[in-house]
Scaffold this motif. Structure first.
Motif, mmCIF file in Angstrom:
data_model
loop_
_atom_site.group_PDB
_atom_site.id
_atom_site.type_symbol
_atom_site.label_atom_id
_atom_site.label_comp_id
_atom_site.label_asym_id
_atom_site.label_seq_id
_atom_site.Cartn_x
_atom_site.Cartn_y
_atom_site.Cartn_z
ATOM 1 N N ASN A 1 1.046 -1.246 0.415
ATOM 2 C CA ASN A 1 -0.259 -0.098 0.110
ATOM 3 C C ASN A 1 0.737 0.859 -0.347
ATOM 4 O O ASN A 1 1.859 0.937 0.364
ATOM 5 C CB ASN A 1 -0.944 0.029 1.123
ATOM 6 C CG ASN A 1 -1.640 -0.811 1.104
ATOM 7 O OD1 ASN A 1 -2.014 -1.719 0.118
ATOM 8 N ND2 ASN A 1 -1.963 -1.976 2.271
ATOM 9 N N LYS A 2 0.362 2.259 -0.705
ATOM 10 C CA LYS A 2 0.869 3.371 -0.827
ATOM 11 C C LYS A 2 0.650 4.329 0.997
ATOM 12 O O LYS A 2 1.476 5.113 0.671
ATOM 13 C CB LYS A 2 0.582 4.761 -1.729
ATOM 14 C CG LYS A 2 0.306 4.613 -2.830
ATOM 15 C CD LYS A 2 0.249 5.073 -3.808
ATOM 16 C CE LYS A 2 0.658 4.646 -5.618
ATOM 17 N NZ LYS A 2 -0.388 5.955 -6.439
ATOM 18 N N LEU A 3 0.189 3.968 2.018
ATOM 19 C CA LEU A 3 -0.884 4.014 2.976
ATOM 20 C C LEU A 3 0.883 4.231 3.520
ATOM 21 O O LEU A 3 1.440 3.306 3.831
ATOM 22 C CB LEU A 3 -1.758 3.734 3.551
ATOM 23 C CG LEU A 3 -2.544 4.744 4.654
ATOM 24 C CD1 LEU A 3 -2.951 6.257 4.285
ATOM 25 C CD2 LEU A 3 -3.768 3.283 5.392
ATOM 26 N N GLN A 4 1.545 5.427 4.626
ATOM 27 C CA GLN A 4 2.360 5.220 5.254
ATOM 28 C C GLN A 4 1.394 5.099 6.760
ATOM 29 O O GLN A 4 0.958 5.593 7.473
ATOM 30 C CB GLN A 4 3.309 5.488 5.766
ATOM 31 C CG GLN A 4 3.621 5.631 4.034
ATOM 32 C CD GLN A 4 5.279 6.834 4.039
ATOM 33 O OE1 GLN A 4 5.183 8.164 4.419
ATOM 34 N NE2 GLN A 4 5.981 7.232 2.376
ATOM 35 N N ILE A 5 1.914 3.771 7.961
ATOM 36 C CA ILE A 5 1.734 3.818 9.060
ATOM 37 C C ILE A 5 2.503 3.896 9.911
ATOM 38 O O ILE A 5 3.497 3.147 9.842
ATOM 39 C CB ILE A 5 0.217 2.592 9.215
ATOM 40 C CG1 ILE A 5 -0.719 2.507 7.725
ATOM 41 C CG2 ILE A 5 -0.026 2.608 10.556
ATOM 42 C CD1 ILE A 5 -1.010 1.553 8.325
ATOM 43 N N THR A 6 2.879 4.881 11.107
ATOM 44 C CA THR A 6 3.330 4.414 12.667
ATOM 45 C C THR A 6 2.747 4.627 13.484
ATOM 46 O O THR A 6 1.493 5.338 13.278
ATOM 47 C CB THR A 6 4.576 5.694 12.898
ATOM 48 O OG1 THR A 6 4.063 6.549 12.881
ATOM 49 C CG2 THR A 6 5.355 5.974 11.468
ATOM 50 N N SER A 7 2.866 3.315 14.299
ATOM 51 C CA SER A 7 1.979 3.741 16.004
ATOM 52 C C SER A 7 2.501 2.644 16.922
ATOM 53 O O SER A 7 3.814 1.645 16.231
ATOM 54 C CB SER A 7 0.878 2.193 15.963
ATOM 55 O OG SER A 7 0.539 2.345 16.909
ATOM 56 N N GLN A 8 3.058 4.051 17.689
ATOM 57 C CA GLN A 8 3.331 3.162 19.356
ATOM 58 C C GLN A 8 2.304 2.384 19.889
ATOM 59 O O GLN A 8 1.196 3.039 21.100
ATOM 60 C CB GLN A 8 4.128 4.513 19.542
ATOM 61 C CG GLN A 8 5.143 5.444 19.371
ATOM 62 C CD GLN A 8 6.582 4.178 19.552
ATOM 63 O OE1 GLN A 8 6.332 3.285 19.955
ATOM 64 N NE2 GLN A 8 6.847 4.817 18.076
ATOM 65 N N LEU A 9 2.780 1.048 20.739
ATOM 66 C CA LEU A 9 2.241 0.453 21.950
ATOM 67 C C LEU A 9 0.585 0.641 21.975
ATOM 68 O O LEU A 9 0.185 0.814 22.509
ATOM 69 C CB LEU A 9 2.583 0.941 22.865
ATOM 70 C CG LEU A 9 2.333 0.149 24.214
ATOM 71 C CD1 LEU A 9 3.539 -1.236 23.848
ATOM 72 C CD2 LEU A 9 2.754 0.692 25.555
ATOM 73 N N ALA A 10 0.845 -0.197 20.567
ATOM 74 C CA ALA A 10 -1.128 -0.754 19.907
ATOM 75 C C ALA A 10 -1.716 -1.585 21.248
ATOM 76 O O ALA A 10 -0.562 -2.372 21.056
ATOM 77 C CB ALA A 10 -1.133 -0.824 18.908
ATOM 78 N N SER A 11 -2.711 -2.105 21.927
ATOM 79 C CA SER A 11 -2.691 -3.548 22.067
ATOM 80 C C SER A 11 -4.239 -4.448 21.497
ATOM 81 O O SER A 11 -4.989 -3.514 21.023
ATOM 82 C CB SER A 11 -3.757 -3.514 24.056
ATOM 83 O OG SER A 11 -2.228 -2.012 24.428
ATOM 84 N N PHE A 12 -3.223 -4.873 21.537
ATOM 85 C CA PHE A 12 -4.796 -6.136 20.543
ATOM 86 C C PHE A 12 -4.830 -7.403 20.953
ATOM 87 O O PHE A 12 -4.431 -8.478 21.526
ATOM 88 C CB PHE A 12 -3.734 -6.023 18.853
ATOM 89 C CG PHE A 12 -4.846 -7.059 17.635
ATOM 90 C CD1 PHE A 12 -5.317 -6.343 16.659
ATOM 91 C CD2 PHE A 12 -4.502 -8.281 18.044
ATOM 92 C CE1 PHE A 12 -6.263 -6.994 16.222
ATOM 93 C CE2 PHE A 12 -5.929 -8.638 16.617
ATOM 94 C CZ PHE A 12 -6.040 -8.337 15.986
#
Length: 268
Positions: free
Chosen positions: A174-185
Motif C-alpha cells: 500500500n501507499k499508505l504509510q503507518i506508524t504506531s506506538q504500543l497498540a494493544s491487540f
C-alpha cells in the motif's frame, strides 16, 4: 471551521528529552519512514483515528514527507544516519526483485533479500522509536518493559534484544504509510502489545517475546538471519495494515490516537 489534525502539535517543539538516549536538549527532525528507503514527496497526515473517522478533519501538509521531531541530533546523525544504508540496500534489492516478480518472470511466491540482520534491525527500531508524539519528549524517560530494552539495543548497550522482543515483517503493497506506538491487540485469549512501521514495500512489527499476534504472511526476523523472506501471495493482503485491520469475534484493540500517524500522497 474544520477541525485540524492533532498531528499539528507534533511540529511545535524545539527542546525536549530524546526518545532514544533520553538526554534533554534541542530536538532534530527524523524522517519516518527513513528517507533513504522511500521517495520523499509532499504528504498529508492524520492520526489513525482521524483517518478512519467519519468526521471531516483537515490533514496536516507534510511538504517533505513524514517527519518526527523527537530525537536529538546526535542520535539522529551519528546513530540512525550511520545505519540508514542498512535499510536502503535491502529495500532497493527487494524493489528490483519485485519488478521481476510483477513481470511474471518469477515462479515462486517467495522473494529472498540479503541483508545485515543486526544493523537493519537497529536502524528500523531506532526510526520507530522516533515515530512518536512530542508528549513523549516533555518528561524524562522512565523504565519500561517494552521500550527500555529497545532503546538500549539501538544505543549498543543491549545485544540480547531477542530475550525480550520478537520482530516480524511482511510485504506491504500500500501507499499508505503507518506508524504506531504500543497498540494493544486482543485475539482469542492472547493480549499483545506491539508497535509498527508500515511503508511500501515492507511492514515491520515489534512485540514482546512470545506474546505476539501477527498476520499469517508475516516472517519472524532473527538476529542471525542472512536474508529477508517475503511471502508475495495475495491471499492475506487484507491484513497488510495489521494491527489496524477489521476485528472479528472476540478481537479487541486499544491505542492512543496521538501516538499514531498515517501519511498518504496528495491527490493531484
Amino acid at each position: 471551521m474544520r477541525k485540524i489534525s492533532e498531528r499539528l502539535k507534533n511540529a511545535r517543539i524545539s527542546e525536549g528529552f530524546c526518545t532514544i538516549c533520553g538526554e534533554f536538549g534541542r530536538l532534530s527532525k527524523d524522517h519516518v519512514p527513513p528517507r533513504c528507503a522511500i521517495n520523499i514527496q509532499p504528504m498529508l497526515q492524520k492520526t489513525i483515528s482521524e483517518y478512519y473517522s467519519s468526521e471531516e478533519i483537515k490533514p496536516i501538509n507534510a511538504h517533505h514527507g513524514s517527519i518526527f521531531k523527537t530525537i536529538c541530533r546526535d542520535c539522529n546523525n551519528n546513530i540512525l544516519g550511520s545505519l540508514d544504508s542498512e535499510i536502503k540496500k535491502p529495500i532497493e534489492y527487494f524493489l528490483g526483485k519485485l519488478r521481476i516478480y510483477l513481470s511474471g518472470s518469477c515462479y515462486s511466491n517467495i522473494i529472498k533479500v540479503p541483508f545485515n540482520s543486526n544493523l537493519f534491525l537497529k536502524a528500523m527500531v531506532g526510526h520507530l522509536l522516533a515515530a512518536t508524539s512530542v508528549e513523549s519528549c516533555k518528561n524524562e524517560l522512565t523504565e519500561s518493559e517494552f521500550y527500555t530494552p529497545l532503546r538500549k539495543f539501538v544505543l549498543g548497550q543491549n545485544e540480547d534484544i531477542k530475550l525480550t522482543h520478537d520482530f516480524y515483517y511482511w510485504f506491504y503493497p500500500n501507499k499508505l504509510q503507518i506508524t504506531s506506538q504500543l497498540a494493544s491487540f486482543y485475539n482469542d485469549g492472547n493480549f499483545c502489545l506491539c508497535c509498527c512501521m508500515h511503508f511500501f514495500p515492507i511492514a515491520f512489527l515489534i512485540t514482546l517475546k512470545e506474546r505476539g499476534t501477527y498476520p499469517a504472511q508475516a516472517t519472524k526476523l532473527e538476529l542471525d538471519d542472512k536474508n529477508l523472506y517475503f511471502n508475495m501471495s495475495p491471499i492475506n493482503f487484507k491484513y497488510a495494515n495489521f494491527p489496524f485491520v477489521p476485528l472479528y469475534g472476540n478481537q479487541m484493540m486499544l491505542f492512543s490516537s496521538g501516538y499514531t500517524c498515517v501519511s498518504y500522497p496528495r491527490i493531484k
